[in-house]
Design a protein around this motif. Structure first.
Motif, PDB file in Angstrom:
ATOM      1  N   MET A 138      11.474   6.699   9.955  1.00 24.59           N
ATOM      2  CA  MET A 138      11.915   7.999   9.433  1.00 24.59           C
ATOM      3  C   MET A 138      10.737   8.948   9.273  1.00 24.59           C
ATOM      4  O   MET A 138      10.786  10.109   9.659  1.00 24.59           O
ATOM      5  N   ALA A 139       9.671   8.436   8.675  1.00 28.89           N
ATOM      6  CA  ALA A 139       8.492   9.280   8.413  1.00 28.89           C
ATOM      7  C   ALA A 139       7.924   9.819   9.720  1.00 28.89           C
ATOM      8  O   ALA A 139       7.542  10.993   9.808  1.00 28.89           O
ATOM      9  N   SER A 140       7.886   8.959  10.751  1.00 25.18           N
ATOM     10  CA  SER A 140       7.295   9.411  12.014  1.00 25.18           C
ATOM     11  C   SER A 140       8.185  10.472  12.674  1.00 25.18           C
ATOM     12  O   SER A 140       7.692  11.390  13.317  1.00 25.18           O
ATOM     13  N   ARG A 141       9.501  10.340  12.472  1.00 21.55           N
ATOM     14  CA  ARG A 141      10.394  11.370  13.045  1.00 21.55           C
ATOM     15  C   ARG A 141      10.207  12.693  12.315  1.00 21.55           C
ATOM     16  O   ARG A 141      10.142  13.753  12.921  1.00 21.55           O
ATOM     17  N   ILE A 142      10.072  12.607  10.982  1.00 22.37           N
ATOM     18  CA  ILE A 142       9.853  13.828  10.192  1.00 22.37           C
ATOM     19  C   ILE A 142       8.550  14.503  10.634  1.00 22.37           C
ATOM     20  O   ILE A 142       8.461  15.725  10.734  1.00 22.37           O
ATOM     21  N   ASP A 143       7.546  13.667  10.927  1.00 18.69           N
ATOM     22  CA  ASP A 143       6.244  14.197  11.349  1.00 18.69           C
ATOM     23  C   ASP A 143       6.265  14.706  12.797  1.00 18.69           C
ATOM     24  O   ASP A 143       5.257  15.224  13.291  1.00 18.69           O
ATOM     25  N   GLY A 144       7.387  14.502  13.491  1.00 17.19           N
ATOM     26  CA  GLY A 144       7.517  15.001  14.862  1.00 17.19           C
ATOM     27  C   GLY A 144       6.897  14.099  15.910  1.00 17.19           C
ATOM     28  O   GLY A 144       6.750  14.497  17.061  1.00 17.19           O
ATOM     29  N   THR A 145       6.482  12.889  15.528  1.00 18.13           N
ATOM     30  CA  THR A 145       5.916  11.949  16.514  1.00 18.13           C
ATOM     31  C   THR A 145       6.595  10.591  16.322  1.00 18.13           C
ATOM     32  O   THR A 145       6.004   9.683  15.738  1.00 18.13           O
ATOM     33  N   PRO A 146       7.852  10.490  16.784  1.00 18.24           N
ATOM     34  CA  PRO A 146       8.622   9.261  16.505  1.00 18.24           C
ATOM     35  C   PRO A 146       7.931   8.005  17.037  1.00 18.24           C
ATOM     36  O   PRO A 146       7.394   7.997  18.142  1.00 18.24           O
ATOM     37  N   LYS A 157       0.847  -1.191   0.000  1.00 22.84           N
ATOM     38  CA  LYS A 157       0.000   0.000   0.000  1.00 22.84           C
ATOM     39  C   LYS A 157       0.883   1.242   0.000  1.00 22.84           C
ATOM     40  O   LYS A 157       2.023   1.194   0.473  1.00 22.84           O
ATOM     41  N   PRO A 158       0.362   2.370  -0.509  1.00 22.47           N
ATOM     42  CA  PRO A 158       1.137   3.619  -0.445  1.00 22.47           C
ATOM     43  C   PRO A 158       1.475   3.950   1.014  1.00 22.47           C
ATOM     44  O   PRO A 158       0.665   3.700   1.913  1.00 22.47           O
ATOM     45  N   LEU A 159       2.659   4.524   1.223  1.00 24.47           N
ATOM     46  CA  LEU A 159       3.127   4.801   2.589  1.00 24.47           C
ATOM     47  C   LEU A 159       2.145   5.709   3.350  1.00 24.47           C
ATOM     48  O   LEU A 159       1.909   5.503   4.545  1.00 24.47           O
ATOM     49  N   ASP A 160       1.576   6.682   2.631  1.00 23.43           N
ATOM     50  CA  ASP A 160       0.638   7.592   3.295  1.00 23.43           C
ATOM     51  C   ASP A 160      -0.581   6.842   3.837  1.00 23.43           C
ATOM     52  O   ASP A 160      -1.081   7.156   4.912  1.00 23.43           O
ATOM     53  N   GLU A 161      -1.044   5.863   3.064  1.00 18.05           N
ATOM     54  CA  GLU A 161      -2.207   5.092   3.520  1.00 18.05           C
ATOM     55  C   GLU A 161      -1.835   4.298   4.774  1.00 18.05           C
ATOM     56  O   GLU A 161      -2.596   4.239   5.743  1.00 18.05           O
ATOM     57  N   ILE A 162      -0.627   3.703   4.753  1.00 16.14           N
ATOM     58  CA  ILE A 162      -0.186   2.924   5.918  1.00 16.14           C
ATOM     59  C   ILE A 162      -0.062   3.838   7.145  1.00 16.14           C
ATOM     60  O   ILE A 162      -0.523   3.497   8.240  1.00 16.14           O
ATOM     61  N   LYS A 163       0.498   5.030   6.932  1.00 25.40           N
ATOM     62  CA  LYS A 163       0.641   5.990   8.049  1.00 25.40           C
ATOM     63  C   LYS A 163      -0.733   6.326   8.631  1.00 25.40           C
ATOM     64  O   LYS A 163      -0.909   6.395   9.840  1.00 25.40           O
ATOM     65  N   GLY A 164      -1.692   6.509   7.737  1.00 25.30           N
ATOM     66  CA  GLY A 164      -3.059   6.799   8.172  1.00 25.30           C
ATOM     67  C   GLY A 164      -3.658   5.669   8.990  1.00 25.30           C
ATOM     68  O   GLY A 164      -4.334   5.897   9.996  1.00 25.30           O
TER      69      GLY A 164
END
Lengths: 342, 228
Positions: free
Chosen positions: B51-59, B7-14
């Motif tokens: 990495m994505a969660s660190r960039i988003d400020g919520t590791p 799945k696209p990473l954004d969907e997984i993050k969601g």
């Protein structure tokens, strides 16, 4: 003309005007009426009046090119009210065997008598590409089912119909130019074996290739078992001719027709769009008349199916130009005549 | 094999939402072979999510583990400890793997990281194609070993339709016409008579249309279970 099997108890399989015209040995003409993408009955009535008298019956398309339109049966009833006999098209894309049979019962009860059985364009072409398609049956199996409803008085599952059975004149489609070319007459034979009474072909522009197809059809003896109506359509413009030549799967448009359509606009001021369009349309009708005349010369062709979608007024001049006007008088089907029951 | 794609990473993050501790579970079977959910992909996905969660400020604390077969309980039993420590489990097995984990660990939120696509094979390096629709009633014996249910866009049993041209399906240039393939193979084998016969309406009750399917093999059931 054709040596078709003996008809059922009332003398005809369905009693439709189209069946009577063909059985009487007349060269038949069918037209086509595309329902609108709305619920306006006036559009159907207007188109029906344009076709009335110019053809023996008119196909009412079923969500053609997978775009939602007024239902074929609903529009067919409106056409019938105007005096135009409809050929109801039914595709396997949108309905399963339950829905098809119930619609067939309803259509017959409302006085419809001709049914053309089709696979249907894939939904990815249309305006609901995310839809689920059905294809519970294919077109050959649909023909088999409609023939079973009529001739065996039985539903697809085998249960007997208690009461009036729907008696349709059963149509099938054939594309002589689909691939594999060698297989097409044999596939047509499967539709005949399944129970088709008449066949309407895809639009034909390559007459030579169609004649080769018909030669194979005659060798298989199919022209004596089924009425074959050759598909003819007037070209509207050089653009349409090119599009059909290059983009539409299953169509074979020879270059000389594209050239003729282009030449028709020569010498007319490019800014005078109206005059150019009229010239293109005149040439398109002229070509269609020539095609009808050529089809008539091919042994085993029992009629023509003129497809002039969104240009219904073109049908009459084509029929007149080809010397097929007026259409023969036959008694049209009566409303829901009870069939003899055992 | 079962073919899937991530799945696209954004969907997984969601899907992961606010979860702090995430366990990515790969599978060593089909999805490893199609490079969607094996150990390598599990590692890359876990790292991307960190990495994505660190960039988003919520590791987030994202770790990964891979089992040989997510679809069998024996292989997922040993994950109990790791799964207990995670807020959510992100399975990158096929849909069967996701459900096996969810059934085995019913208290845990198990999320899908893949879209399970089809049953197929790699036709060339980097290209997978569908071959079987699991309709439960195989007709390959009469169609030259080419399945019209899985490979014809309209599932025709008496094809081809009028949209077959130059060997290509009307839906697009990348899709071969299954019925042209069937015709060519049977023609080459001198067996065209097989498709001259009318194929009657298919019994779809063995397919998904009959409801969820189940196979019971009494000869293989354990004595205790059979005695119940």
């Amino acid at each position: 003309m054709t040596d078709l099997p003996a008809a059922s108890t009332n003398g005809f399989k369905s009693g439709s005007r189209l069946e009577k015209v063909l059985r009487a040995g007349h060269f038949a003409v069918t037209g086509e009426l595309g329902p609108p993408q709305n619920a306006d009955p006036e559009i159907i009535r207007k188109k029906a009046r344009l076709l009335l008298g110019a053809c023996d019956a008119a196909n009412i398309t079923d969500n053609q090119t997978a775009i939602v339109r007024m239902s074929s049966i609903g529009a067919g009833i409106l056409a019938l009210q105007e005096g135009l006999e409809p050929v109801i098209q039914m595709t396997c894309r949108d309905r399963n065997r339950l829905a098809m049979q119930s619609d067939i019962l309803g259509a017959y009860a409302l006085g419809l008598r001709n049914l053309l059985c089709l696979t249907g364009d894939h939904q990815s072409f249309g305006n609901h590409p995310t839809a689920k398609n059905v294809h519970d049956l294919d077109s050959v199996q649909l023909i088999q089912m409609v023939a079973g409803l009529r001739d065996k008085h039985a539903f697809q599952c085998g249960d007997a119909i208690k009461g009036i059975e729907p008696r349709f004149f059963i149509g099938a489609a054939a594309n002589p130019f689909g691939d594999p070319f060698e297989w097409r007459p044999i596939r047509l034979g499967k539709k005949v074996k399944a129970g088709a009474d008449f066949v309407q072909t895809q639009l034909i522009y390559n007459v030579e290739r169609f004649a080769q197809f018909m030669e194979r059809v005659r060798k298989l003896g199919l022209h004596k078992q089924v009425y074959i109506l050759a598909g003819v359509g007037p070209l509207k413009s050089p653009g349409m001719a090119k599009y059909m030549r290059d983009e539409v799967p299953g169509l074979d448009v020879p270059n000389h027709f594209v050239d003729r359509m282009t030449a028709a606009g020569e010498g007319i001021d490019k800014e005078d769009k109206k005059a150019r369009n009229e010239a293109f349309r005149r040439e398109g009708i002229k070509i269609a008349i020539e095609l009808v005349q050529q089809m008539r010369q091919i042994e085993g062709v029992a009629g023509v199916h003129i497809m002039a979608i969104e240009w219904e007024e073109a049908v009459r001049p084509i029929v007149e130009g080809a010397g097929l006007f007026p259409r023969p008088e036959v008694t049209a089907a009566r409303m829901a005549e009870p069939a003899a029951q055992g | 094999m079962i073919v899937a794609e991530q799945k696209p990473l954004d969907e997984i993050k969601g899907l992961l939402g606010e979860a702090q501790t995430v366990l990515v579970v790969g599978c060593g079977t089909c999805v490893t072979v199609c490079f969607a959910g094996g150990d390598k992909e599990a590692g890359i996905l876990a790292s991307s999510l960190r990495m994505a969660s660190r960039i988003d400020g919520t590791p987030k604390d994202v770790t990964h583990i891979t089992v040989q077969r997510q679809c069998e309980v024996e292989y997922i039993d040993p994950l109990a400890d790791s799964i207990r420590q995670a807020d959510v489990v992100l399975s990158i097995g096929c849909g069967i793997g996701v459900q096996a984990l969810a059934e085995r660990y019913p208290d845990k939120v198990v999320l899908p990281g893949l879209n399970t696509s089809f049953l197929g094979l790699p036709s060339e390096q980097g290209v997978w194609e569908e071959r079987c629709a699991a309709c439960g009633s195989c007709i390959l014996g009469v169609t030259g070993g080419i399945c019209p249910i899985a490979r014809c866009a309209k599932q025709l049993l008496n094809g081809p339709c009028g949209g077959s041209q130059g060997g290509v399906c009307e839906i697009g240039h990348e899709t071969p016409c299954a019925w042209q393939l069937i015709y060519d193979r049977l023609n080459a084998q001198g067996r065209l008579h097989l498709i001259e016969e009318l194929q009657p309406a298919k019994d779809w009750s063995t397919s998904r249309d009959g409801g969820p399917r189940r196979i019971t093999r009494e000869d293989l059931r354990l004595a205790a279970e059979a005695a119940e």
